[in-house]
Design an enzyme around this catalytic site. Structure first.
Site, mmCIF file in Angstrom:
data_model
loop_
_atom_site.group_PDB
_atom_site.id
_atom_site.type_symbol
_atom_site.label_atom_id
_atom_site.label_comp_id
_atom_site.label_asym_id
_atom_site.label_seq_id
_atom_site.Cartn_x
_atom_site.Cartn_y
_atom_site.Cartn_z
ATOM 1 N N ILE A 50 0.801 -1.220 0.000
ATOM 2 C CA ILE A 50 0.000 0.000 0.000
ATOM 3 C C ILE A 50 0.836 1.273 0.000
ATOM 4 C CG2 ILE A 50 -1.967 -1.103 1.120
ATOM 5 C CD1 ILE A 50 -1.119 0.475 3.681
ATOM 6 N N TYR A 51 2.150 1.169 0.126
ATOM 7 C CA TYR A 51 2.971 2.378 0.106
ATOM 8 C C TYR A 51 2.871 3.022 -1.275
ATOM 9 C CZ TYR A 51 5.220 0.775 4.465
ATOM 10 O OH TYR A 51 5.476 0.360 5.757
ATOM 11 N N ALA A 52 2.370 4.250 -1.291
ATOM 12 C CA ALA A 52 2.144 4.975 -2.551
ATOM 13 C C ALA A 52 1.302 4.142 -3.515
ATOM 14 C CB ALA A 52 3.460 5.383 -3.195
#
Length: 327
Positions: free
Chosen positions: A52-54
């Protein structure tokens, strides 16, 4: 950089990890490349990311950089799955979601396997044995070498770790737990850390610098280019700008002055050398910030300073968190 075993496993990782939370959002590709190269040249191996990072951008960027900048075999790549951005659900620990998410992560990373795959959080709506079976399937299929957890409470961690150990050779030992841990957040010491130590999991502290507050940058004002001044990150920093945190920051600054080092080095050295810790994850936004953190490799705090920091930052533990005989 010194290498440590990840929990009670044969996997060795650098005792500092590189985090990618800011990549593809606050850190562009060139800056990310500079960070990764500096980390690798310093002997760092553990690189932490999540699906889910960026919105997957951090994984994609890491995959691009391992194509030519740093050899894939030199890195221990760790990613996470389970967090979702749906309005009605924050965590999905179903086997369907997790294995689909892992395949998507591998595609973005441009690799056939990850060295460490971690559940991002506990899902109260999915049977835990189903969630853990997804971890076992990831290992047996060759898509993950080791598995672990993140953001599990003490009882959740103990239940999961015990379940996995109950069927050796069938289920895979949990290698790690990733949790926030710093001089400003010592909550894991109540039950998570004792459970991890007992079950042989290595602790990977996130936000080891108290979300940047332990660097001392917020002592007198909020720098314009800091997370505390960022529209989307200011609420993340705000809880650590109170009077209690201020006393800890002042103690760290005093210790740093006495040792002729920086508050960052003192705070990071403290958490790196705590019992049960394998590798704090460095969430630097720039290469300069990362290099400042990497300089801690040569520093070990004197016992008297470590004890003073322990005292000033000691959390309040009451029944039943402490051993009953001490109450």
């Amino acid at each position: 950089m010194e290498q440590r075993h990840l929990g009670r496993t044969g996997l060795r990782v650098s005792r500092l990890g590189l985090g990618t939370l800011n990549w593809a959002r606050d850190t562009d590709e060139q800056e990310a490349a500079d960070q990764l190269k500096a980390f690798w040249e310093a002997g760092g191996t553990l690189v932490d990311t999540a699906d889910i990072y960026a919105d997957g951008g951090a994984e994609y960027l890491l995959g691009r950089l391992t194509e030519g900048l740093v050899p894939r075999e030199d890195l221990v790549i760790a990613t996470k799955a389970g967090s979702v951005l749906a309005a009605d659900r924050r965590v999905d620990g179903s086997r369907r979601h997790l294995l689909t998410a892992l395949d998507a992560s591998l595609e973005r990373l441009g690799t056939e396997y990850v060295d460490l795959w971690q559940l991002h959080a506990f899902d109260p709506h999915t049977p835990l044995e189903e969630t853990l079976q997804a971890l076992d399937l990831a290992v047996t299929s060759g898509r993950a070498r080791y598995v672990g957890l993140s953001n599990f409470s003490g009882w959740q961690l103990a239940k999961a770790g015990t379940w996995q150990l109950a069927a050796p050779g069938v289920r895979n030992r949990l290698a790690s737990t990733q949790m926030e841990y710093s001089l400003l957040q010592r909550g894991v010491e109540r039950e998570v850390l004792p459970a991890a130590l007992d079950l042989g999991m290595g602790l990977l502290p996130s936000s080891p610098l108290g979300r940047g507050v332990l660097t001392g940058k917020y002592r007198h004002a909020t720098p314009a280019d800091s997370r505390g001044a960022s529209e989307h990150l200011a609420p993340f920093v705000a809880p650590y700008l109170d009077e209690t945190a201020g006393r800890v920051v002042e103690a760290v600054t005093t210790a740093a002055d006495g040792l002729a080092v920086t508050p960052l080095q003192v705070a990071l050295s403290w958490v790196r050398d705590r019992p049960g810790v394998t590798a704090p994850i460095l969430g630097a936004r720039t290469e300069a910030q990362l290099r400042a953190a990497l300089s801690v490799e040569t520093l070990s705090l004197p016992d008297e300073i470590r004890r003073a920091l322990d005292d000033v930052s000691a959390p309040v533990h009451h029944y039943p968190d402490h051993d009953w005989s001490t109450l």
